[in-house]
Design a protein around this motif. Structure first.
Motif, PDB file in Angstrom:
ATOM      1  N   MET A   1       0.842  -1.182   0.000  1.00 40.96           N
ATOM      2  CA  MET A   1       0.000   0.000   0.000  1.00 40.96           C
ATOM      3  C   MET A   1       0.888   1.247   0.000  1.00 40.96           C
ATOM      4  N   ASN A   2       0.563   2.188  -0.867  1.00 41.16           N
ATOM      5  CA  ASN A   2       1.302   3.442  -0.920  1.00 41.16           C
ATOM      6  C   ASN A   2       0.569   4.478  -0.069  1.00 41.16           C
ATOM      7  N   LYS A   3       1.035   4.627   1.180  1.00 46.84           N
ATOM      8  CA  LYS A   3       0.359   5.524   2.130  1.00 46.84           C
ATOM      9  C   LYS A   3       0.309   6.962   1.625  1.00 46.84           C
ATOM     10  N   GLU A   4       1.389   7.414   0.997  1.00 42.72           N
ATOM     11  CA  GLU A   4       1.452   8.784   0.514  1.00 42.72           C
ATOM     12  C   GLU A   4       0.340   9.073  -0.495  1.00 42.72           C
ATOM     13  N   LYS A   5       0.141   8.143  -1.436  1.00 47.41           N
ATOM     14  CA  LYS A   5      -0.898   8.327  -2.456  1.00 47.41           C
ATOM     15  C   LYS A   5      -2.293   8.324  -1.838  1.00 47.41           C
ATOM     16  N   VAL A   6      -2.501   7.436  -0.879  1.00 44.96           N
ATOM     17  CA  VAL A   6      -3.808   7.357  -0.213  1.00 44.96           C
ATOM     18  C   VAL A   6      -4.099   8.669   0.517  1.00 44.96           C
ATOM     19  N   LEU A   7      -3.112   9.178   1.250  1.00 45.06           N
ATOM     20  CA  LEU A   7      -3.308  10.424   1.993  1.00 45.06           C
ATOM     21  C   LEU A   7      -3.496  11.616   1.060  1.00 45.06           C
ATOM     22  N   HIS A   8      -2.772  11.622  -0.059  1.00 42.56           N
ATOM     23  CA  HIS A   8      -2.940  12.698  -1.052  1.00 42.56           C
ATOM     24  C   HIS A   8      -4.366  12.659  -1.623  1.00 42.56           C
ATOM     25  N   LEU A   9      -4.832  11.449  -1.931  1.00 49.58           N
ATOM     26  CA  LEU A   9      -6.185  11.288  -2.471  1.00 49.58           C
ATOM     27  C   LEU A   9      -7.245  11.700  -1.445  1.00 49.58           C
ATOM     28  N   LEU A  10      -6.970  11.452  -0.164  1.00 48.36           N
ATOM     29  CA  LEU A  10      -7.884  11.896   0.894  1.00 48.36           C
ATOM     30  C   LEU A  10      -8.037  13.421   0.871  1.00 48.36           C
ATOM     31  N   GLY A  11      -6.914  14.114   0.740  1.00 45.32           N
ATOM     32  CA  GLY A  11      -6.949  15.569   0.662  1.00 45.32           C
ATOM     33  C   GLY A  11      -7.722  16.049  -0.551  1.00 45.32           C
ATOM     34  N   LEU A  12      -7.527  15.373  -1.663  1.00 44.79           N
ATOM     35  CA  LEU A  12      -8.238  15.711  -2.900  1.00 44.79           C
ATOM     36  C   LEU A  12      -9.745  15.500  -2.736  1.00 44.79           C
ATOM     37  N   ALA A  13     -10.133  14.379  -2.121  1.00 43.28           N
ATOM     38  CA  ALA A  13     -11.552  14.094  -1.886  1.00 43.28           C
ATOM     39  C   ALA A  13     -12.166  15.130  -0.955  1.00 43.28           C
ATOM     40  N   MET A  14     -11.371  15.584   0.029  1.00 40.46           N
ATOM     41  CA  MET A  14     -11.850  16.614   0.953  1.00 40.46           C
ATOM     42  C   MET A  14     -12.140  17.911   0.205  1.00 40.46           C
ATOM     43  N   ARG A  15     -11.193  18.322  -0.643  1.00 43.80           N
ATOM     44  CA  ARG A  15     -11.373  19.554  -1.409  1.00 43.80           C
ATOM     45  C   ARG A  15     -12.529  19.432  -2.397  1.00 43.80           C
ATOM     46  N   ALA A  16     -12.784  18.227  -2.871  1.00 46.42           N
ATOM     47  CA  ALA A  16     -13.879  17.998  -3.816  1.00 46.42           C
ATOM     48  C   ALA A  16     -15.229  17.897  -3.109  1.00 46.42           C
ATOM     49  N   GLY A  17     -15.211  17.863  -1.786  1.00 50.84           N
ATOM     50  CA  GLY A  17     -16.462  17.784  -1.031  1.00 50.84           C
ATOM     51  C   GLY A  17     -17.102  16.416  -1.034  1.00 50.84           C
ATOM     52  N   LYS A  18     -16.299  15.372  -1.171  1.00 51.98           N
ATOM     53  CA  LYS A  18     -16.822  14.004  -1.243  1.00 51.98           C
ATOM     54  C   LYS A  18     -16.650  13.226   0.058  1.00 51.98           C
ATOM     55  N   LEU A  19     -16.260  13.935   1.149  1.00 55.33           N
ATOM     56  CA  LEU A  19     -16.056  13.274   2.430  1.00 55.33           C
ATOM     57  C   LEU A  19     -17.106  13.698   3.441  1.00 55.33           C
ATOM     58  N   VAL A  20     -17.358  12.817   4.385  1.00 53.75           N
ATOM     59  CA  VAL A  20     -18.105  13.180   5.588  1.00 53.75           C
ATOM     60  C   VAL A  20     -17.143  12.869   6.728  1.00 53.75           C
ATOM     61  N   THR A  21     -16.982  13.823   7.647  1.00 57.45           N
ATOM     62  CA  THR A  21     -15.999  13.621   8.704  1.00 57.45           C
ATOM     63  C   THR A  21     -16.669  13.555  10.067  1.00 57.45           C
ATOM     64  N   GLY A  22     -16.090  12.768  10.939  1.00 62.75           N
ATOM     65  CA  GLY A  22     -16.619  12.613  12.283  1.00 62.75           C
ATOM     66  C   GLY A  22     -17.409  11.322  12.409  1.00 62.75           C
ATOM     67  N   GLU A  23     -17.366  10.770  13.598  1.00 69.34           N
ATOM     68  CA  GLU A  23     -17.981   9.463  13.849  1.00 69.34           C
ATOM     69  C   GLU A  23     -19.486   9.454  13.598  1.00 69.34           C
ATOM     70  N   GLU A  24     -20.206  10.391  14.202  1.00 70.96           N
ATOM     71  CA  GLU A  24     -21.677  10.377  14.097  1.00 70.96           C
ATOM     72  C   GLU A  24     -22.168  10.609  12.676  1.00 70.96           C
ATOM     73  N   LEU A  25     -21.565  11.572  11.978  1.00 75.13           N
ATOM     74  CA  LEU A  25     -21.981  11.853  10.596  1.00 75.13           C
ATOM     75  C   LEU A  25     -21.666  10.675   9.674  1.00 75.13           C
ATOM     76  N   THR A  26     -20.518  10.051   9.898  1.00 79.85           N
ATOM     77  CA  THR A  26     -20.140   8.900   9.073  1.00 79.85           C
ATOM     78  C   THR A  26     -21.091   7.737   9.306  1.00 79.85           C
ATOM     79  N   VAL A  27     -21.407   7.451  10.567  1.00 79.59           N
ATOM     80  CA  VAL A  27     -22.344   6.362  10.885  1.00 79.59           C
ATOM     81  C   VAL A  27     -23.713   6.644  10.263  1.00 79.59           C
ATOM     82  N   ALA A  28     -24.162   7.889  10.342  1.00 81.63           N
ATOM     83  CA  ALA A  28     -25.461   8.256   9.752  1.00 81.63           C
ATOM     84  C   ALA A  28     -25.457   8.025   8.244  1.00 81.63           C
ATOM     85  N   ASP A  29     -24.365   8.405   7.577  1.00 80.78           N
ATOM     86  CA  ASP A  29     -24.284   8.210   6.129  1.00 80.78           C
ATOM     87  C   ASP A  29     -24.126   6.739   5.744  1.00 80.78           C
ATOM     88  N   ILE A  30     -23.469   5.947   6.599  1.00 79.48           N
ATOM     89  CA  ILE A  30     -23.380   4.502   6.342  1.00 79.48           C
ATOM     90  C   ILE A  30     -24.793   3.909   6.383  1.00 79.48           C
TER      91      ILE A  30
END
Length: 100
Positions: free
Chosen positions: A1-30
């Motif tokens: 696993m390339n950790k650097e690429k995964v973390l970079h992609l996480l930042g990209l997804a955040m900027r794109a607005g495709k993430l939900v952050t936090g335990e409660e919000l994530t559980v609700a979306d699951i």
């Protein structure tokens, strides 16, 4: 696993607005079948890890717990232990990068 690429992609997804952050919000979306992939910090409490893993297993959502909270937080620019990816394209890329 390339950790650097995964973390970079996480930042990209955040900027794109495709993430939900936090335990409660994530559980609700699951529960709403919005989340396609979940990250839980490796240093999160056992309770938090169990809750996220159980929800992901029940709703057939892929998850990963190989990143520390500091790595996740730095990648997205917010202090978080749990993140949900709500985009199928990003989720597929995360699965591909993590499997190696």
């Amino acid at each position: 696993m390339n950790k650097e690429k995964v973390l970079h992609l996480l930042g990209l997804a955040m900027r794109a607005g495709k993430l939900v952050t936090g335990e409660e919000l994530t559980v609700a979306d699951i529960r709403k079948n919005k989340t396609k992939f979940a990250f839980v910090a490796s240093d999160a409490s056992e309770n938090t890890k169990k809750k996220i893993k159980d929800k992901c297993s029940y709703y057939n959502v892929s998850w990963n717990d190989s990143f520390a909270q500091s790595e996740i937080s730095q990648a997205i620019g917010k202090t978080r232990m749990v993140i949900g990816i709500n985009d199928a394209g990003f989720a597929a890329k995360f699965r591909e990068l993590i499997k190696g």
